[in-house]
Design an enzyme around this catalytic site. Structure first.
Site, PDB file in Angstrom:
ATOM      1  N   THR A   1      45.377  35.362  44.249  1.00  0.00           N
ATOM      2  CA  THR A   1      45.340  36.933  44.020  1.00  0.00           C
ATOM      3  C   THR A   1      45.569  36.852  45.622  1.00  0.00           C
ATOM      4  O   THR A   1      45.624  36.557  46.572  1.00  0.00           O
ATOM      5  CB  THR A   1      44.872  37.699  43.559  1.00  0.00           C
ATOM      6  OG1 THR A   1      44.554  38.143  43.749  1.00  0.00           O
ATOM      7  CG2 THR A   1      42.980  37.486  44.917  1.00  0.00           C
ATOM      8  N   ASN A   2      45.673  38.403  46.544  1.00  0.00           N
ATOM      9  CA  ASN A   2      45.756  38.624  47.686  1.00  0.00           C
ATOM     10  C   ASN A   2      45.118  40.151  48.144  1.00  0.00           C
ATOM     11  O   ASN A   2      44.259  40.579  47.252  1.00  0.00           O
ATOM     12  CB  ASN A   2      47.477  39.545  48.643  1.00  0.00           C
ATOM     13  CG  ASN A   2      48.019  40.685  47.038  1.00  0.00           C
ATOM     14  OD1 ASN A   2      47.229  41.379  46.722  1.00  0.00           O
ATOM     15  ND2 ASN A   2      48.577  40.457  46.198  1.00  0.00           N
ATOM     16  N   LEU A   3      44.422  40.947  49.016  1.00  0.00           N
ATOM     17  CA  LEU A   3      43.721  41.569  49.542  1.00  0.00           C
ATOM     18  C   LEU A   3      44.070  42.886  49.689  1.00  0.00           C
ATOM     19  O   LEU A   3      43.328  43.894  49.414  1.00  0.00           O
ATOM     20  CB  LEU A   3      44.160  41.205  51.027  1.00  0.00           C
ATOM     21  CG  LEU A   3      43.015  39.971  50.900  1.00  0.00           C
ATOM     22  CD1 LEU A   3      42.679  39.855  52.557  1.00  0.00           C
ATOM     23  CD2 LEU A   3      41.587  39.826  50.555  1.00  0.00           C
TER      24      LEU A   3
END
Ligand code: C5P
Length: 224
Positions: free
Chosen positions: A29-31
């Site tokens: 995933t990402n932030l």
């Protein structure tokens, strides 16, 4: 003075990251926090719009009066968005959609086998949701976002062309993921200009309200 500039308009927004499964308990995933998309949903609702928010995995409270659809992966986000898009007047893509997903998600949890060998991941490209909506025969007015680390205006202009959208919003300055404030560059057919006008960062809800007014003005101009 028009107090509810989006009255009678339907606005579809994507927000947050996507989560791409590796196995039943792991993924990439990402932030992205989803703050900008949720702020836009609230601002569009305040401006009188009927708002549908398609959200990846985030911990944000749903703004009052907003219809929220939760998804996890890019493919799920695409499948939620495409059928809804033609019934909306505006599509705002704030989601940080993963560019790639693991080619296959393992059915069972991957296990260490004691040999020291690590699993090899291979990836396939995810669908570009914004470009897909912009290509629809009954496409809503499409607004894209861009986070660039260099040559902001140049990359933003190129992205606007490539995605086929009338308005691209480029994040100015250092990383905005998870931050409470932001400033952007608006890129449209007429050129580009900063928002807020002085280019100084402001909280995401204030920025969202400014953006909603910019979008409403362009919609009015397009339908005049
Ligand atoms: O290509 P890039 O990811 O930089 O483009 C960013 C814009 O495109 C954002 O508006 C984002 O929400 C949208 N996007 C999308 N689907 C993807 C990748 C990006 O809708 N697969």
């Amino acid at each position: 003075f028009q107090p509810k500039p989006l009255r009678g308009r339907r606005v579809l927004i994507t927000a947050g990251p996507t989560f791409e499964a590796i196995d039943p308990v792991r993924g990439i995933t990402n932030l992205s926090s989803g703050k900008m998309g949720f702020a836009l949903a609230r601002a569009a609702r305040e401006a009188g719009a009927e708002v549908t928010l398609v959200a990846g995995p985030v911990s944000q409270a749903t703004p009052r009066g907003v219809r929220r659809i939760d998804v996890r992966s890019a493919v799920q986000m695409r499948d939620a968005v495409l059928p809804l898009a033609p019934e909306h007047d505006v599509f705002i893509a704030t989601a940080a959609v993963a560019d790639w997903r693991p080619a296959t998600a393992a059915e069972h949890k991957l296990k260490k086998d004691g040999s020291g060998q690590c699993p090899a991941l291979s990836f396939v490209e995810n669908p570009d949701i914004l470009a897909g909506v912009a290509r629809l025969p009954k496409a809503p007015y499409c607004v894209g976002f861009a986070a660039e680390s260099e040559k902001l205006a140049e990359h933003a202009r190129a992205k606007r062309e490539r995605k086929g959208v009338p308005l691209l919003v480029a994040n100015l300055g250092p990383a905005t993921f998870g931050q409470d404030d932001n400033a952007v560059l608006l890129v449209d057919a007429a050129g580009e200009r900063p928002l807020p006008e002085d280019g100084r960062r402001t909280d995401k809800l204030s920025l969202a309200r400014l953006l909603v007014h910019e979008i409403a003005n362009r919609l009015d101009a397009a339908s005049a």
